[in-house]
Design a protein around this motif. Structure first.
Motif, PDB file in Angstrom:
ATOM      1  N   LYS A  17       0.854  -1.185   0.000  1.00 57.83           N
ATOM      2  CA  LYS A  17       0.000   0.000   0.000  1.00 57.83           C
ATOM      3  C   LYS A  17       0.886   1.230   0.000  1.00 57.83           C
ATOM      4  O   LYS A  17       2.054   1.186   0.356  1.00 57.83           O
ATOM      5  N   CYS A  28      -6.603   2.680   2.475  1.00 62.89           N
ATOM      6  CA  CYS A  28      -6.554   2.831   1.027  1.00 62.89           C
ATOM      7  C   CYS A  28      -6.540   1.453   0.384  1.00 62.89           C
ATOM      8  O   CYS A  28      -6.689   0.448   1.055  1.00 62.89           O
ATOM      9  N   VAL A  29      -6.357   1.438  -0.888  1.00 64.84           N
ATOM     10  CA  VAL A  29      -6.265   0.173  -1.587  1.00 64.84           C
ATOM     11  C   VAL A  29      -4.864  -0.390  -1.447  1.00 64.84           C
ATOM     12  O   VAL A  29      -3.902   0.324  -1.198  1.00 64.84           O
ATOM     13  N   ARG A  41      -7.148  -4.703  -3.692  1.00 68.78           N
ATOM     14  CA  ARG A  41      -8.127  -4.973  -2.632  1.00 68.78           C
ATOM     15  C   ARG A  41      -8.241  -3.756  -1.724  1.00 68.78           C
ATOM     16  O   ARG A  41      -7.376  -2.880  -1.711  1.00 68.78           O
ATOM     17  N   ASP A  42      -9.296  -3.712  -0.950  1.00 68.27           N
ATOM     18  CA  ASP A  42      -9.529  -2.657   0.028  1.00 68.27           C
ATOM     19  C   ASP A  42      -8.758  -3.009   1.297  1.00 68.27           C
ATOM     20  O   ASP A  42      -8.944  -4.091   1.860  1.00 68.27           O
ATOM     21  N   SER A  43      -7.911  -2.126   1.764  1.00 66.78           N
ATOM     22  CA  SER A  43      -7.099  -2.431   2.941  1.00 66.78           C
ATOM     23  C   SER A  43      -7.938  -2.577   4.213  1.00 66.78           C
ATOM     24  O   SER A  43      -7.490  -3.175   5.183  1.00 66.78           O
ATOM     25  N   LYS A  44      -9.163  -2.051   4.214  1.00 72.22           N
ATOM     26  CA  LYS A  44     -10.046  -2.201   5.371  1.00 72.22           C
ATOM     27  C   LYS A  44     -10.740  -3.552   5.386  1.00 72.22           C
ATOM     28  O   LYS A  44     -11.279  -3.960   6.396  1.00 72.22           O
ATOM     29  N   ASN A  45     -10.753  -4.233   4.255  1.00 63.65           N
ATOM     30  CA  ASN A  45     -11.454  -5.515   4.128  1.00 63.65           C
ATOM     31  C   ASN A  45     -10.558  -6.479   3.348  1.00 63.65           C
ATOM     32  O   ASN A  45     -10.868  -6.851   2.223  1.00 63.65           O
ATOM     33  N   ARG A  50     -11.755  -8.828  -4.402  1.00 63.09           N
ATOM     34  CA  ARG A  50     -10.519  -8.349  -5.034  1.00 63.09           C
ATOM     35  C   ARG A  50     -10.772  -8.155  -6.513  1.00 63.09           C
ATOM     36  O   ARG A  50     -11.587  -8.852  -7.108  1.00 63.09           O
TER      37      ARG A  50
END
Length: 68
Positions: A17, A28-29, A41-45, A50
């Motif tokens: 990231k 962020c992504v 991917r979403d760094s929060k999920n 993906r």
């Protein structure tokens, strides 16, 4: 901007990231690459959905988001 590897979380891909993203700030992504493919991917999920882009599609996306 530089990139830093994210924590593994058991993934076979090595995710990165932006250095603009902090551990306590806005998420962020994350991006991982394999020959011919950029994975996002979403760094929060991290275990959520993906996206995968061919290299030409990824280059077009990055140039679009970077602006003039």
């Amino acid at each position: 901007m530089s990139v830093k590897p994210s924590t593994g979380h058991g993934s076979e891909l090595e995710w990165f990231k932006s250095s603009y993203s902090t551990d306590d700030g806005p998420a962020c992504v994350e991006v991982a690459s394999t020959p011919g493919t950029a994975h996002v991917r979403d760094s929060k999920n991290m275990h959520g959905p993906r996206l995968a882009f061919g290299l030409q599609g990824w280059a077009a996306f990055v140039s679009y988001t970077a602006g003039p």
